[in-house]
Motif scaffolding. Structure first.
Motif, PDB file in Angstrom:
ATOM      1  N   ILE A 203       0.842  -1.188   0.000  1.00  0.00           N
ATOM      2  CA  ILE A 203       0.000   0.000   0.000  1.00  0.00           C
ATOM      3  C   ILE A 203       0.884   1.247   0.000  1.00  0.00           C
ATOM      4  O   ILE A 203       1.726   1.414   0.890  1.00  0.00           O
ATOM      5  CB  ILE A 203      -0.947   0.004   1.211  1.00  0.00           C
ATOM      6  N   PRO A 204       0.756   2.115  -1.005  1.00  0.00           N
ATOM      7  CA  PRO A 204       1.641   3.274  -1.096  1.00  0.00           C
ATOM      8  C   PRO A 204       1.293   4.346  -0.068  1.00  0.00           C
ATOM      9  O   PRO A 204       0.197   4.355   0.504  1.00  0.00           O
ATOM     10  CB  PRO A 204       1.403   3.784  -2.528  1.00  0.00           C
ATOM     11  N   SER A 205       2.217   5.254   0.138  1.00  0.00           N
ATOM     12  CA  SER A 205       1.990   6.421   0.987  1.00  0.00           C
ATOM     13  C   SER A 205       1.433   7.545   0.128  1.00  0.00           C
ATOM     14  O   SER A 205       1.936   7.812  -0.970  1.00  0.00           O
ATOM     15  CB  SER A 205       3.311   6.854   1.637  1.00  0.00           C
ATOM     16  N   LEU A 206       0.372   8.192   0.609  1.00  0.00           N
ATOM     17  CA  LEU A 206      -0.251   9.292  -0.117  1.00  0.00           C
ATOM     18  C   LEU A 206      -0.410  10.477   0.817  1.00  0.00           C
ATOM     19  O   LEU A 206      -0.915  10.335   1.931  1.00  0.00           O
ATOM     20  CB  LEU A 206      -1.622   8.867  -0.661  1.00  0.00           C
ATOM     21  N   ARG A 207       0.009  11.640   0.371  1.00  0.00           N
ATOM     22  CA  ARG A 207      -0.110  12.843   1.192  1.00  0.00           C
ATOM     23  C   ARG A 207      -0.230  14.061   0.293  1.00  0.00           C
ATOM     24  O   ARG A 207       0.107  14.021  -0.886  1.00  0.00           O
ATOM     25  CB  ARG A 207       1.087  12.994   2.125  1.00  0.00           C
ATOM     26  N   THR A 208      -0.744  15.140   0.876  1.00  0.00           N
ATOM     27  CA  THR A 208      -0.788  16.412   0.171  1.00  0.00           C
ATOM     28  C   THR A 208       0.586  17.053   0.225  1.00  0.00           C
ATOM     29  O   THR A 208       1.277  16.966   1.247  1.00  0.00           O
ATOM     30  CB  THR A 208      -1.840  17.340   0.813  1.00  0.00           C
ATOM     31  N   VAL A 209       0.994  17.685  -0.860  1.00  0.00           N
ATOM     32  CA  VAL A 209       2.300  18.336  -0.907  1.00  0.00           C
ATOM     33  C   VAL A 209       2.432  19.317   0.260  1.00  0.00           C
ATOM     34  O   VAL A 209       1.542  20.139   0.501  1.00  0.00           O
ATOM     35  CB  VAL A 209       2.493  19.073  -2.251  1.00  0.00           C
ATOM     36  N   GLY A 210       3.517  19.220   0.987  1.00  0.00           N
ATOM     37  CA  GLY A 210       3.766  20.115   2.110  1.00  0.00           C
ATOM     38  C   GLY A 210       3.168  19.651   3.422  1.00  0.00           C
ATOM     39  O   GLY A 210       3.392  20.264   4.462  1.00  0.00           O
ATOM     40  N   ASP A 211       2.412  18.550   3.392  1.00  0.00           N
ATOM     41  CA  ASP A 211       1.794  18.023   4.612  1.00  0.00           C
ATOM     42  C   ASP A 211       2.425  16.676   4.932  1.00  0.00           C
ATOM     43  O   ASP A 211       2.299  15.734   4.158  1.00  0.00           O
ATOM     44  CB  ASP A 211       0.286  17.861   4.409  1.00  0.00           C
ATOM     45  N   PRO A 212       3.113  16.544   6.078  1.00  0.00           N
ATOM     46  CA  PRO A 212       3.792  15.282   6.388  1.00  0.00           C
ATOM     47  C   PRO A 212       2.846  14.144   6.768  1.00  0.00           C
ATOM     48  O   PRO A 212       3.241  12.987   6.772  1.00  0.00           O
ATOM     49  CB  PRO A 212       4.693  15.654   7.575  1.00  0.00           C
ATOM     50  N   GLN A 213       1.602  14.466   7.073  1.00  0.00           N
ATOM     51  CA  GLN A 213       0.655  13.446   7.521  1.00  0.00           C
ATOM     52  C   GLN A 213       0.117  12.643   6.336  1.00  0.00           C
ATOM     53  O   GLN A 213      -0.312  13.208   5.327  1.00  0.00           O
ATOM     54  CB  GLN A 213      -0.509  14.082   8.272  1.00  0.00           C
ATOM     55  N   GLU A 214       0.133  11.325   6.469  1.00  0.00           N
ATOM     56  CA  GLU A 214      -0.387  10.475   5.399  1.00  0.00           C
ATOM     57  C   GLU A 214      -1.900  10.588   5.306  1.00  0.00           C
ATOM     58  O   GLU A 214      -2.598  10.736   6.305  1.00  0.00           O
ATOM     59  CB  GLU A 214       0.025   9.020   5.642  1.00  0.00           C
ATOM     60  N   MET A 215      -2.395  10.485   4.079  1.00  0.00           N
ATOM     61  CA  MET A 215      -3.810  10.685   3.823  1.00  0.00           C
ATOM     62  C   MET A 215      -4.646   9.467   4.194  1.00  0.00           C
ATOM     63  O   MET A 215      -5.789   9.590   4.636  1.00  0.00           O
ATOM     64  CB  MET A 215      -3.995  11.037   2.344  1.00  0.00           C
ATOM     65  N   ILE A 216      -4.090   8.259   4.004  1.00  0.00           N
ATOM     66  CA  ILE A 216      -4.817   7.036   4.321  1.00  0.00           C
ATOM     67  C   ILE A 216      -3.926   6.110   5.128  1.00  0.00           C
ATOM     68  O   ILE A 216      -2.707   6.196   5.095  1.00  0.00           O
ATOM     69  CB  ILE A 216      -5.302   6.308   3.045  1.00  0.00           C
TER      70      ILE A 216
END
Length: 276
Positions: free
Chosen positions: A52-65
């Motif tokens: 499962i890949p890591s997904l995040r918004t640019v500039g936000d260190p917190q993973e989205m899922i």
């Protein structure tokens, strides 16, 4: 990046809603991948069939899922704002909906999913995460499609039937310069009603949708006919000049300079296949 993909066409009853099913593998085991995802007009349901890949918004260190969930919903994306990272082979099964069709099928405003990935179990019910686990455990692409179709056909009672605005949406990806008031008139809605309904159905404003559709079309043309110059493509897709196209490629596709070698064109939608 080595890429393998298989395209499957949905059954007749689901074709008004689903563009296609994709079985995609990208990369090499042990090699890390990090890339910006391009802007998109359609919604998708993803099942991670590998790590499962890591997904995040640019500039936000917190993973989205969370990596505990393998099935996610991706809404329409209005700019190149999402970053994907993985440490090996990226493998996924994708259900690609037409723009506006996700809303008609599920009855959930598409704006809830804009510019993000959401765990399908939370958004659509835990039976979707259970389906994701079944698909994940099934190595055969055709069988994965059959599992997805069984679930979708059980749900087949679209909450919202097609209206005039939905008919306009089906052909809007090839029209880039129509003013909003003209689209509203064709939909038999006031401009305010049209904007609200459009955002509800697609998750994007009409202007942002048309901008993303035009950039996708330009990249599709370059991918399919690499001998065409960017100047020719810019003129054929309604850009004022090649510089205008270059700016949109940077903001919407995450490219510092226009290039098609980073993308794979599948059923008219670009998939990023190289590092940013």
């Amino acid at each position: 990046m080595p890429t393998q993909h298989q395209v499957y066409i949905p059954s007749l009853g689901l074709r008004p809603f689903i563009r296609c099913y994709l079985d995609v593998q990208m990369g090499v085991a042990g090699e890390s991948v990090r890339c910006l995802l391009p802007a998109k007009t359609e919604q998708c349901i993803y099942v991670s069939t590998g790590d499962i890949p890591s997904l995040r918004t640019v500039g936000d260190p917190q993973e989205m899922i969370s990596d505990k969930y393998c099935c996610t919903v991706r809404g329409a994306v209005g700019s190149s704002c999402l970053q994907l990272s993985t440490s090996g082979l990226l493998s996924m099964f994708v259900i690609v909906f037409y723009p506006g069709a996700f809303f008609r099928f599920f009855g959930i405003p598409a704006a809830h999913f804009s510019d993000m990935f959401t765990e399908a179990g939370t958004a659509l019910g835990m039976h979707w995460e259970e389906l994701g686990l079944l698909i994940r455990e099934t190595p055969d692409g055709a069988r994965r499609v059959a599992l997805a179709e069984q679930c979708l056909q059980r749900l087949y009672n679209p909450v919202h039937r097609m209206r005039s605005i939905d008919e306009i949406l089906t052909g809007l990806t090839n029209s880039y310069d129509l003013p909003v008031h003209q689209l509203a008139k064709r939909s038999f809605l006031s401009e305010r009603q049209f904007r609200r309904s459009f955002l509800e159905r697609t998750g994007l404003s009409p202007q942002n949708f048309l901008r993303v559709a035009r950039a996708n079309k330009a990249l599709q043309m370059k991918t399919q006919r690499p001998w065409l110059s960017w100047r020719s493509i810019s003129l054929n897709t309604g850009y004022t000049d090649a510089s205008h196209l270059s700016r949109d490629m940077k903001q919407l596709m995450g490219l510092s300079s226009p290039g098609s070698e980073m993308f794979l064109d599948v059923e008219g939608t670009p998939f990023r296949i190289a590092d940013a």
